[in-house]
Design a protein around this motif. Structure first.
Motif, PDB file in Angstrom:
ATOM      1  N   GLY A 277       0.798  -1.202   0.000  1.00 32.43           N
ATOM      2  CA  GLY A 277       0.000   0.000   0.000  1.00 32.43           C
ATOM      3  C   GLY A 277       0.835   1.259   0.000  1.00 32.43           C
ATOM      4  N   GLY A 278       0.154   2.393  -0.311  1.00 32.06           N
ATOM      5  CA  GLY A 278       0.869   3.653  -0.405  1.00 32.06           C
ATOM      6  C   GLY A 278       1.512   4.071   0.889  1.00 32.06           C
ATOM      7  N   GLN A 279       0.810   3.860   2.020  1.00 36.15           N
ATOM      8  CA  GLN A 279       1.382   4.263   3.294  1.00 36.15           C
ATOM      9  C   GLN A 279       2.602   3.423   3.659  1.00 36.15           C
ATOM     10  OE1 GLN A 279      -1.517   4.544   6.413  1.00 36.15           O
ATOM     11  NE2 GLN A 279      -2.894   5.877   5.242  1.00 36.15           N
TER      12      GLN A 279
ATOM     13  N   THR B 162       4.041  11.168  -0.661  1.00 43.87           N
ATOM     14  CA  THR B 162       3.214   9.964  -0.782  1.00 43.87           C
ATOM     15  C   THR B 162       2.158   9.905   0.313  1.00 43.87           C
ATOM     16  OG1 THR B 162       5.067   8.758  -1.771  1.00 43.87           O
ATOM     17  CG2 THR B 162       3.280   7.444  -0.887  1.00 43.87           C
TER      18      THR B 162
ATOM     19  N   TYR C 271      -0.514  12.407  -0.465  1.00 41.78           N
ATOM     20  CA  TYR C 271      -1.385  11.922  -1.543  1.00 41.78           C
ATOM     21  C   TYR C 271      -2.366  10.876  -1.026  1.00 41.78           C
ATOM     22  CZ  TYR C 271      -2.808   9.280  -5.665  1.00 41.78           C
ATOM     23  OH  TYR C 271      -3.547   8.613  -6.612  1.00 41.78           O
ATOM     24  N   GLU C 272      -1.879   9.972  -0.168  1.00 38.83           N
ATOM     25  CA  GLU C 272      -2.747   8.925   0.364  1.00 38.83           C
ATOM     26  C   GLU C 272      -3.862   9.503   1.236  1.00 38.83           C
ATOM     27  OE1 GLU C 272      -2.832   5.493  -0.031  1.00 38.83           O
ATOM     28  OE2 GLU C 272      -1.511   5.922  -1.728  1.00 38.83           O
ATOM     29  N   TRP C 273      -3.525  10.529   1.999  1.00 42.18           N
ATOM     30  CA  TRP C 273      -4.550  11.138   2.857  1.00 42.18           C
ATOM     31  C   TRP C 273      -5.620  11.858   2.034  1.00 42.18           C
ATOM     32  CZ3 TRP C 273      -0.996  13.627   7.127  1.00 42.18           C
ATOM     33  CH2 TRP C 273      -0.585  12.616   8.007  1.00 42.18           C
TER      34      TRP C 273
ATOM     35  N   ARG D 232      -6.429  11.211  -1.155  1.00 35.86           N
ATOM     36  CA  ARG D 232      -7.072  10.380  -2.173  1.00 35.86           C
ATOM     37  C   ARG D 232      -8.404   9.867  -1.639  1.00 35.86           C
ATOM     38  NH1 ARG D 232      -4.307   4.890  -4.273  1.00 35.86           N
ATOM     39  NH2 ARG D 232      -4.880   4.316  -2.123  1.00 35.86           N
TER      40      ARG D 232
ATOM     41  N   SER E 131     -11.171  -3.136   1.473  1.00 32.57           N
ATOM     42  CA  SER E 131      -9.818  -2.576   1.575  1.00 32.57           C
ATOM     43  C   SER E 131      -8.791  -3.689   1.458  1.00 32.57           C
ATOM     44  CB  SER E 131      -9.652  -1.855   2.914  1.00 32.57           C
ATOM     45  OG  SER E 131      -9.827  -2.772   3.975  1.00 32.57           O
TER      46      SER E 131
END
Length: 234
Positions: A2-4, A52, A55-57, A59, A66
């Motif tokens: 995942g992105g995080q 990043t 961006y994840e927050w 999006r 999930s």
């Protein structure tokens, strides 16, 4: 992943590179002149990690179930932790005795002080002794620091590994020792040698490269320097 999780790994990588660049740890991997590039790389990685996360927050959530990244992916952090916790030793006598001398003829020789003792690097002494036939070295006390390497048959060597970029391209230059050499020398012991030039030479048994001698008058064990390599990039 995942992105995080990607952001976390990017941050860890950036922090590790930053730690190496701000300490002497980077000298085990690259030459000192590359420190600014390491710090710049660390800044880019940390900034990318922050971008990043941002961006994840922002999006919008993806519809549906999930996804959770597999926990095994976090094993990618182990090499980063190893880089911080277990610094590799500098290349030493084993590499030196299994690799031929990398002595090269320089384009020229810088001026030396007209009088007094000389403090030279291993590569500089070897180049002047072989390719300049010891001019400006004769009858001068010379101090050189390096580590000991032995092959069990010939006289011991004083060695310094040199690099053009990083430890992966490190190669040795060797000086054979004669004169007041300590009777017992352990490989990888760092010594500060005081001696004088001698025209005597030998050949490296690995590649037949020229190895000059130094007439030793004094040998003192010293701690390994913070930067164990010589910079041959010019």
């Amino acid at each position: 992943m995942g992105g995080q999780a990607q952001a976390a790994l990017l941050f860890l990588l950036g922090a590790t590179v930053l730690h190496a660049g701000l300490t002497d740890l980077h000298l085990r991997y690259v030459k000192a002149g590359l420190r600014p590039l390491l710090l710049l790389s660390a800044a880019v990685l940390i900034a990318t990690a922050a971008a990043t996360v941002r961006y994840e927050w922002r999006r919008p959530p993806h519809p549906g179930a999930s996804h959770r990244e597999p926990r095994i992916s976090w094993l990618l952090t182990l090499p980063l932790l190893a880089l911080i916790l277990v610094a590799p030793p500098a290349l030493g006598s084993y590499s030196a005795t299994h690799t031929g001398t990398a002595l090269q003829k320089p384009l020229g020789f810088p001026e030396l002080p007209a009088r007094g003792p000389l403090r030279l690097g291993v590569a500089e002494y070897a180049a002047r002794a072989v390719h300049d036939r010891g001019r400006h070295l004769r009858d001068r006390p010379i101090s050189i620091t390096g580590f000991v390497a032995t092959n069990g048959t010939d006289d011991p060597y004083l060695v310094r590994m040199g690099l053009s970029c990083c430890a992966a391209d490190a190669l040795p230059v060797k000086i054979a020792l004669t004169g007041e050499v300590p009777p017992v020398l352990r490989p990888d012991t760092w010594l500060e040698i005081t001696g004088t030039y001698t025209p005597r030479r030998t050949k490296d048994p690995v590649n037949d490269g020229p190895v000059p001698y130094l007439e030793v008058t004094r040998a003192v064990p010293v701690p390994a320097p913070a930067d164990p390599y010589e910079d041959w990039s010019g």
